[in-house]
Design a protein around this motif. Sequence first.
Motif, short mmCIF file in Angstrom:
data_model
loop_
_atom_site.label_atom_id
_atom_site.label_comp_id
_atom_site.label_asym_id
_atom_site.label_seq_id
_atom_site.Cartn_x
_atom_site.Cartn_y
_atom_site.Cartn_z
N ALA A 109 0.83 -1.21 0.00
CA ALA A 109 0.00 0.00 0.00
C ALA A 109 0.86 1.25 0.00
N GLU A 110 0.38 2.23 -0.73
CA GLU A 110 0.93 3.60 -0.67
C GLU A 110 -0.26 4.48 -0.33
N THR A 111 -0.15 5.24 0.78
CA THR A 111 -1.32 5.93 1.29
C THR A 111 -1.10 7.44 1.40
N SER A 112 -1.40 7.99 2.54
CA SER A 112 -1.48 9.44 2.71
C SER A 112 -0.14 10.08 3.01
N GLY A 113 -0.11 11.41 2.94
CA GLY A 113 1.08 12.17 3.28
C GLY A 113 0.74 13.52 3.86
N LYS A 114 1.65 14.06 4.64
CA LYS A 114 1.58 15.45 5.12
C LYS A 114 2.98 15.99 4.91
N ASN A 115 3.27 16.33 3.68
CA ASN A 115 4.64 16.48 3.19
C ASN A 115 5.19 17.87 3.43
N PHE A 116 6.49 17.94 3.71
CA PHE A 116 7.08 19.20 4.16
C PHE A 116 8.13 19.75 3.21
N HIS A 117 8.24 21.07 3.21
CA HIS A 117 9.38 21.80 2.68
C HIS A 117 10.06 22.48 3.85
N LEU B 13 5.78 10.32 4.01
CA LEU B 13 5.83 10.02 2.58
C LEU B 13 6.95 10.80 1.88
N THR B 14 6.79 12.13 1.74
CA THR B 14 7.83 12.90 1.07
C THR B 14 8.19 14.14 1.88
N GLY B 15 9.39 14.62 1.66
CA GLY B 15 9.86 15.83 2.32
C GLY B 15 11.03 16.39 1.56
N ALA B 16 11.30 17.68 1.74
CA ALA B 16 12.38 18.33 1.01
C ALA B 16 13.07 19.37 1.87
N VAL B 17 14.38 19.49 1.68
CA VAL B 17 15.15 20.55 2.32
C VAL B 17 15.75 21.43 1.24
N PHE B 18 15.71 22.73 1.46
CA PHE B 18 16.29 23.70 0.54
C PHE B 18 17.41 24.43 1.27
N ALA B 19 18.64 24.24 0.81
CA ALA B 19 19.81 24.84 1.46
C ALA B 19 20.99 24.80 0.50
N GLN B 20 21.92 25.72 0.71
CA GLN B 20 23.18 25.69 -0.02
C GLN B 20 24.31 25.17 0.88
N ASP B 21 24.12 25.25 2.16
CA ASP B 21 25.10 24.80 3.14
C ASP B 21 25.06 23.28 3.24
N GLN C 208 13.50 6.25 -11.86
CA GLN C 208 14.52 7.19 -11.39
C GLN C 208 14.38 7.47 -9.90
N GLN C 209 13.16 7.78 -9.48
CA GLN C 209 12.90 7.96 -8.05
C GLN C 209 11.80 6.98 -7.65
N SER C 210 12.18 5.78 -7.22
CA SER C 210 11.17 4.82 -6.76
C SER C 210 10.42 5.46 -5.60
N PHE C 211 9.12 5.14 -5.47
CA PHE C 211 8.25 5.96 -4.63
C PHE C 211 7.55 5.15 -3.55
N GLY C 212 7.54 5.70 -2.34
CA GLY C 212 6.78 5.10 -1.25
C GLY C 212 7.24 5.63 0.08
N GLY C 213 6.34 5.62 1.05
CA GLY C 213 6.66 6.09 2.38
C GLY C 213 6.33 5.07 3.44
N ALA C 214 6.77 5.34 4.66
CA ALA C 214 6.54 4.44 5.79
C ALA C 214 5.66 5.12 6.83
N ARG C 215 5.80 4.67 8.06
CA ARG C 215 4.89 5.10 9.13
C ARG C 215 3.45 4.94 8.64
N ALA C 216 2.63 5.98 8.72
CA ALA C 216 1.24 5.86 8.30
C ALA C 216 1.05 6.10 6.81
N SER C 217 2.15 6.20 6.07
CA SER C 217 2.07 6.47 4.63
C SER C 217 2.16 5.23 3.76
N GLY C 218 2.19 4.05 4.37
CA GLY C 218 2.17 2.85 3.56
C GLY C 218 3.25 1.86 3.92
N THR C 219 3.35 0.82 3.10
CA THR C 219 4.29 -0.27 3.35
C THR C 219 5.65 -0.02 2.73
#
Length: 579
Positions: free
Chosen positions: A328-336, A494-502, A533-544
């Motif tokens: 299963a691939e389910t929900s997300g509350k994804n961050f920047h 599920l997904t998250g991203a960091v924006f930085a140059q450092d 290229q980017q295989s997809f899926g998350g853990a915790r409550a976001s799926g298997t």
Amino acid sequence: MSSASLLNLRSTRGLSSRLRLNASVPSIQLRTKATAPFRLPDPRNEPNPLYKKGSEERIKLEEALVKLRSQLPVQSNIYYNGQAQASAQSWDQPLPAEHATVFTNYPLATKEQTQAAIESALKAKKDWEETPFVDRAAIFLKAAELVTGKYRYELIAATMLGQGKNIWQGEIDAAAELADFFRLNCNFAAEILERQPPRGADGVWSRLEYRPLEGFVYSISPFNFTALGGNLISGPALMGNVVLWKPSPSNVYASALVYKILLEAGLPPNVIQFVTGDPDTITDVALSHRDFAGLNFVGSSDVFRSLYGRIGEGIAKKTYREFPRVVAETSGKNFHLIHPTADIQNAVNHTIRGAFEYQGQKCSATSRLYLPESRAEEFLTGLKAGVKEITIGNPDKNLEAFMGPVIHRRSFDKIKSIIDASNKDSTLKLIAGGTYDDSVGFYVHPTVYQVDRPDHKLFNEEIFGPVLAVYVYPDAEWSSTLKKVDEAGGGFALTGAVFAQDRRAIREAEDTLRYSAGNFYINCKTTAAVIGQQSFGGARASGTNDKAGSSDVLRRFTSPRLIKEEFFPQDGFMYPSNH
């Protein structure tokens, strides 16, 4: 050996050309198994036409949209036992962009029809699993060509009207990603089939046979991606399984086109059963069946929890022949997560795309953002300016619109209630939007709120709509903010991203947030993973986290058998130590 090569998967069965049944009957050779070495086409991703005004692809798509409009409401069907089946009851799906217009009418399968569909699949199982892999793969490779050729614009038009997508979102979903799944799943299956024991001993041959599961696979696909339905059925089927496919009630017509394409490509009619209707009715039959062997699911976390629980009950009661595989691939509350050293304009552009493309109706959509105090004014000024440029409109009548409607009344009402409550919340500051309009279609304007604390409800509740929450943190609290990112998000990862140059900040974020996202991006938005290229899926409550877009998920739908063969006799039974 390359991952696209296979050697001698099965032995030939046949009659030698030297054997005769009688003098008057010519010899025949039966080749029911593939024996010749073969190589699949190299993995590739389907390129995207640009659909600029006046381009050939734009003109063809516009023609397809006009034609589909003229046929509304289009008819959808149940398919099992090799043909379309009638049903006494049906539901209407309205156009998301014009809810007074019916897009399609589709039948509701009864429990008896669902049972008949399962039995039809099981009758087809033996022939399908004995079909050589080269022939199974050829069907899906041909289907990919039909998707990107003959049916490209029809599929995109159906996805635009039925799912409320704009041109670009329709193209990358219903054409490119669907074809990528069909093609690359063949390569992923080949990668699995060539995995053999790496070591042996003199006079001993050990080999693995990758059998399909003994029963049927139940695939449940969501409304938001036409391609996901194609993936949920093609992976198990390529491994020799038969499939019961229940598409979302809000993505029936486009899914039916996918099914039609597979039949035209040569898929035997009963290998995949296409059953539409009330989810509870169909699921009750599927999960109560002794031959239920696997679930392949994309949808909400709450629905999956319910399904998983029911499967667990069935296991405890010994309902099933085997332990069903559950993917299963389910929900997300994804961050920047924005660092003070980030390229702010780049982060703004990625955030607008991540939060508002396809109206925030992607499981990977950006819905919470952490912003350093020193760059907050610059970022929010750019964000507000960008949001003002977002155009909203009917996908087929306003082809230039960036956003369209949300999928249906239930979704609109849920988002509306969240916006209404947020507009009254004194702890929130409205940055943009906060309005909606359902007079014609289910339209929600891109909305941004600034929260005063990182544990606000907006940072934990999945909305599945164009609503973004922003928290401004003191620069000196970067490290402690990382922990708050991990703790928030409603338990999803599920997904998250960091924006930085450092690079030190990037390293710290990557390490601290190790379990916060199954797909972690650096200086890139949370959406738009590419197959292979980017295989997809998350853990915790976001799926298997079985990683769609890779061979991992296909491995879940096979049951290997180890075969060991010795070429010498056993000389006695005593151990050397017995002497």
